[in-house]
Design an enzyme around this catalytic site. Sequence first.
Site, PDB file in Angstrom:
ATOM      1  N   CYS A   1      -3.552  -2.703   8.619  1.00 36.10           N
ATOM      2  CA  CYS A   1      -3.981  -1.870   7.488  1.00 36.10           C
ATOM      3  C   CYS A   1      -4.843  -0.664   7.861  1.00 36.10           C
ATOM      4  CB  CYS A   1      -4.735  -2.728   6.466  1.00 36.10           C
ATOM      5  SG  CYS A   1      -3.694  -3.951   5.640  1.00 36.10           S
TER       6      CYS A   1
ATOM      7  N   THR B   1       0.849  -1.191   0.000  1.00 30.91           N
ATOM      8  CA  THR B   1       0.000   0.000   0.000  1.00 30.91           C
ATOM      9  C   THR B   1       0.887   1.243   0.000  1.00 30.91           C
ATOM     10  OG1 THR B   1      -1.633  -1.223   1.269  1.00 30.91           O
ATOM     11  CG2 THR B   1      -1.913   1.152   1.135  1.00 30.91           C
TER      12      THR B   1
ATOM     13  N   LYS C   1      -7.709   1.566  -2.956  1.00 25.50           N
ATOM     14  CA  LYS C   1      -7.200   0.862  -1.778  1.00 25.50           C
ATOM     15  C   LYS C   1      -7.449   1.668  -0.505  1.00 25.50           C
ATOM     16  CE  LYS C   1      -4.743  -1.808   0.900  1.00 25.50           C
ATOM     17  NZ  LYS C   1      -5.265  -3.095   1.372  1.00 25.50           N
TER      18      LYS C   1
ATOM     19  N   GLU D   1      -6.267 -10.791   7.295  1.00 27.36           N
ATOM     20  CA  GLU D   1      -5.247 -11.597   7.948  1.00 27.36           C
ATOM     21  C   GLU D   1      -5.862 -12.917   8.389  1.00 27.36           C
ATOM     22  OE1 GLU D   1      -3.351  -9.463  11.071  1.00 27.36           O
ATOM     23  OE2 GLU D   1      -2.707  -7.830   9.765  1.00 27.36           O
TER      24      GLU D   1
END
Length: 402
Positions: free
Chosen positions: A266, A126, A210, A152
């Site tokens: 994230c 990212t 994203k 995950e």
Amino acid sequence: MPAFINNKNVIRFTVVGAGYVGLSLTTLLATRYPVTVIDIIKEKVDMINARVSPILDKDIETYLSKSSKISATDDFSLCAGSDYVIIATPTNYDANTNEFDTRSVESSIDLVNTACPDATIVIKSTVPIGFVEKLYSSGVRNVLFSPEFLREGKALHDNLYPSRIVVGTPSKDERLKERAASFAEILRECSLKKDVEVLITGSTEAESIKLFSNSYLALRISYFNELDTFAEINRLNSRDIIKGVCLDARIGDYYNNPSFGYGGYCLPKDSKQLLFNYNGVPERVMSSTVESNSVRKEFVSKRIADTVGSGTVGVYRLIMKLGSDNFRESSVLDVIDNLKKRNIETIIFEPTMNLSEYHGCSVINDIQEFKDRSDLIVANRMDVSLEDVLHKVYTRDIFLRD
């Protein structure tokens, strides 16, 4: 076979970085193609070559154990001859610069272009919005960006059954658009979901997809956490309110289980990066999402402190998600810090750690000793092992799922 390499018998891949993203892509692509995975940690390299997964993911463990097309190394020169090199190195958020630290990506690109200048590089890490365009403007003309949308513990599953495949190309480079389409087709062919939507965009649009996707997830978590805060303070049934709200098909009965706050690798960093990219752009929602998460963790910490008084708080697990072994940026860590500021004795039960102390707290590896020493047990996510001590468990895990 993709048009621009149809003169070759075999498409070859190299993946740089053997974390959740890199190893899930390695095992996915190795269902059809030879893959070399590069990582700087020798222990990971040795484990992969022994067909043992260095991360907790049942699908990766299964696919890796049976694969004959994967080789691992720490030598970048072995990417020579690859058609595609996928970069999946960490880009941690730097609080000093308010941006991702992209040095691992940039150094990997330099190493790849030295060893394998004809390869197409696909960034899966990212990155900030506009990153690939800057690379292209500086003379790096073989780079694409393809965001990952993985959980995950379920990383390979989410590659086998992707919600969408997005590949972005810089500027108006038609040659790279062809390669982007070829790469997207390869991912689609390797997946088990044949009707997956494929989207070829500009690289800056792909980077935005994203960050906006993860920031929306952070926003949704924050929304239901604030709903739960309201219900807890007013002694209302949070479960009933959430169920009633989410029966509206426009809202949906998913991703709505309260927690101590969003965390993991994230969501915190991606929402902060997007907020930084908003510099000079009018907004309220993005900054409120980041602030809301801090407010929630402080509220949870105060409730715990008020409940335990002068007793001992036992923190059951540090992981953010069920089925994960990762607790980077876990919301529980901030709760622990808040409790320490209040001088509340705190102990931790985390069976994945072989330490006697972590984050300034004693780590107890024996579950019964942990239960006996805890006056209040704090669990971001419940577990059957706590059923015998429910009378002293504090959790906001209403639906017993992520």
